[in-house]
Design a protein around this motif. Structure first.
Motif, PDB file in Angstrom:
ATOM      1  N   UNK A 242       0.881  -1.185   0.045  1.00 24.45           N
ATOM      2  CA  UNK A 242       0.253  -0.030   0.018  1.00 24.45           C
ATOM      3  C   UNK A 242       0.825   1.138   0.058  1.00 24.45           C
ATOM      4  N   UNK A 243       2.229   1.116  -0.161  1.00 22.05           N
ATOM      5  CA  UNK A 243       2.954   2.327  -0.266  1.00 22.05           C
ATOM      6  C   UNK A 243       3.151   3.057   1.049  1.00 22.05           C
ATOM      7  N   UNK A 244       3.047   2.418   2.107  1.00 20.25           N
ATOM      8  CA  UNK A 244       3.084   2.972   3.425  1.00 20.25           C
ATOM      9  C   UNK A 244       4.235   2.888   4.352  1.00 20.25           C
ATOM     10  N   UNK A 245       4.514   3.580   5.292  1.00 20.70           N
ATOM     11  CA  UNK A 245       5.568   3.734   6.380  1.00 20.70           C
ATOM     12  C   UNK A 245       4.964   2.792   7.557  1.00 20.70           C
ATOM     13  N   UNK A 477       8.720  -0.498   7.660  1.00 22.61           N
ATOM     14  CA  UNK A 477       8.758  -0.536   6.215  1.00 22.61           C
ATOM     15  C   UNK A 477       8.850   0.680   5.759  1.00 22.61           C
ATOM     16  N   UNK A 478       9.282   0.938   4.412  1.00 22.65           N
ATOM     17  CA  UNK A 478       9.410   2.208   3.746  1.00 22.65           C
ATOM     18  C   UNK A 478       8.935   1.717   2.310  1.00 22.65           C
ATOM     19  N   UNK A 479       8.352   2.755   1.530  1.00 22.43           N
ATOM     20  CA  UNK A 479       7.863   2.288   0.192  1.00 22.43           C
ATOM     21  C   UNK A 479       9.219   2.666  -0.683  1.00 22.43           C
ATOM     22  N   UNK A 492      10.468  -1.794   1.211  1.00 22.02           N
ATOM     23  CA  UNK A 492      11.668  -2.406   2.080  1.00 22.02           C
ATOM     24  C   UNK A 492      11.124  -2.815   3.243  1.00 22.02           C
ATOM     25  N   UNK A 493      11.798  -3.777   3.831  1.00 21.39           N
ATOM     26  CA  UNK A 493      11.287  -3.855   5.314  1.00 21.39           C
ATOM     27  C   UNK A 493      12.882  -3.724   5.965  1.00 21.39           C
TER      28      UNK A 493
END
Length: 531
Positions: A242-245, A477-479, A492-493
């Motif tokens: 979902x493109x989230x942090x 996470x970061x997108x 990325x995780x």
């Protein structure tokens, strides 16, 4: 909208004056709309905080904007399993506005909306159910909020509703599609829409793990913030898709009273948001800690190791790759590595970590035991009224009500039955837990020490979340980007050692400053009839 034009060939000067006034009215209207609305797809909670503090919006007005977006797209996405009664929400928002006018501000996110996964117990007077996605818990009533729910309420956040989830976070049927529950149905990605025919569990159209409803709600603009829970990958996977942090804090540092968890050993709850700053501020509320990076250099104290995306990727058993998808994910991953290096981030690439085959094969027996003997009894005890009293009751309920509790194509409950029939002794499970935790921590520690890093990074579509869960370590996470194949985001995780949430939050904050903007859904898959 169409506008008519008056054509007067006999009096052109009058016509020109009318056109000028009409143009001025249009500009004025456009400016008014710009001043009176914000983009729910891009505005984050920190932005909203500033709008409120500058008296440009009240919490009531903000809530109404999110209601409007829910009206537009919820019927197509099915992210919410139990929306809060709107009159209740508006009354709470109004009371919080009044508190602010009276000089009382509970936290940085006083008056900001949030959505909770359906595993967070909410008191009956808030007007929302808590079912963990199971028909067996429909009708349960709690007089008190769960500990984390109450903590958020005390901080002045406004709960807009409960998000759909994978039923029992997956502890029902092995091949059940993530984001599906018998009570809530299937949640869909706002980027992709319908699942592809015969889609695999983590295929490119699948929205991801059990916290799917929470992630979709934020990405679709239903709320700036959401809370999820993770056993293994249930925050990581839906957030990256979902493109989230997002952040899953260290296991065991939060009070899980009034929270459905599958296990005590693997599970933790955490925030999902559109920005790193939002995640940081919610983490401060949840953990009761202050994270202030203002006196530090952008990358000061950080050392980041990236695993090889050609090795750490999704098994074809779970995700079919199509022309160019695997290649694009590797290219964008490596572009991210180079971007970080070029902006001064201390990066080592590639670094090594032994894969999941090096971990003891004990995840399922541990999950079965915790679910049956600790987590379901504690979840049930959070209610004053509950139709079931045990895992065996849930299994029997589903059998008796199979038409709605076990609908096609998810007609089995093999994991529920496996947990029900689990007869391991506590002492044996304690040994298995210790062995798994020690092994996972040793494997990660070897990589941290050998590579001289304090953050380990992998593709979101990888098994690193297994290592983090087994070790009890925090993961975030970061997108990165979107697949050209079908627009679904990937990211990325990031894993750090126990209780090093601040390390992850610092990296997320720095990363956001140099990364591409997070992807925003366009809803191209929707027709006017489907909205």
């Amino acid at each position: 909208m169409q506008f008519h034009a008056l054509i007067n060939t006999t009096r052109p000067h009058i016509h020109q004056k009318k056109k000028k006034k009409e143009k001025e009215r249009k500009i004025s209207l456009a400016q008014y709309c710009a001043d009176m609305a914000f983009n729910v797809l891009t505005t984050n909670a920190v932005d909203l905080k500033q709008l409120i503090e500058e008296n440009k919006f009240t919490s009531v007005q903000i809530v109404q904007e999110y209601f409007a977006q829910i009206n537009r797209y919820e019927s197509a996405l099915n992210a919410l399993i139990s929306p809060a009664p709107r009159d209740n929400v508006l009354a709470i928002a109004s009371a919080l506005d009044q508190e602010r006018q009276n000089g009382k501000v509970r936290s940085s996110f006083h008056g900001i909306p949030i959505i909770l996964k359906d595993s967070f117990v909410t008191a009956w007077n808030l007007g929302m159910s808590t079912t963990a996605g199971s028909c067996a818990f429909v009708g349960s009533k709690a007089s008190n909020n769960g500990a984390i729910t109450q903590r958020l309420i005390n901080a002045g956040l406004i709960i807009l509703g409960k998000a759909n989830m994978t039923e029992f976070a997956g502890m029902k049927m092995t091949t059940m599609m993530p984001g599906w529950s018998a009570h809530g149905g299937q949640t869909l990605s706002p980027y992709v829409g319908r699942l592809e025919v015969n889609e695999k569990l983590l295929g490119h159209s699948a929205p991801g793990g059990s916290s799917t409803g929470s992630a979709v709600a934020v990405a679709a603009g239903f709320s700036p913030l959401a809370m999820g829970t993770e056993t293994v990958g249930s925050i990581v996977t839906p957030s990256t898709r979902a493109g989230l942090y997002a952040l899953k804090p260290t296991i065991g540092i939060q009070d899980t009273t009034g929270l459905y968890t599958m296990t005590d050993f693997f599970d933790s709850s955490g925030p999902m948001a559109k920005s790193a700053a939002d995640v940081r501020m919610v983490a401060e509320i949840l953990l009761g800690r202050s994270f202030d990076f203002s006196q530090l250099g952008l990358w000061e104290g950080l050392s980041v190791g990236f695993l090889d995306p050609r090795v750490w990727n999704m098994s074809s058993d779970f995700c079919t790759q199509f022309a160019g998808t695997a290649e694009q994910m590797v290219e964008d991953y490596e572009e991210t590595v180079f971007t970080l290096q070029n902006h001064g981030c201390p990066v080592r690439y590639p670094v090594d970590l032994k894969d999941v085959s090096a971990l003891p094969v004990t995840i399922l027996p541990i999950a079965y035991w915790d679910f049956k003997n600790v987590c379901i009894p504690r979840f049930i005890d959070a209610f004053d009224e509950c139709p079931v009293r045990s895992v065996a009751d849930i299994v029997r309920f589903n059998q008796k009500n199979s038409e709605r509790a076990l609908p096609a194509p998810f007609t089995e409950q093999n994991d529920l039955e496996g947990a029900m029939n689990s007869n391991e002794e506590r002492e044996r499970i304690d040994v298995l837990k210790k062995e798994l935790r020690n092994t996972a921590q040793r494997l990660l520690q070897e990589s941290f020490d050998r590579e001289r890093i304090n953050i380990l990074v992998a593709p979101g579509d990888s098994s690193v979340c297994v290592h983090a869960a087994a070790a009890g370590y925090p993961i975030a996470t970061v997108p990165i980007a979107q697949l050209r194949y079908n627009n679904r985001p990937f990211g990325l995780c990031l894993v750090a050692r126990a209780n090093e949430e601040e390390t992850l939050l610092r990296f997320m904050n720095a990363y956001e400053k140099i990364a591409k903007p997070r992807p925003v859904p366009k809803f191209h898959f929707l027709t006017s009839e489907s909205i």
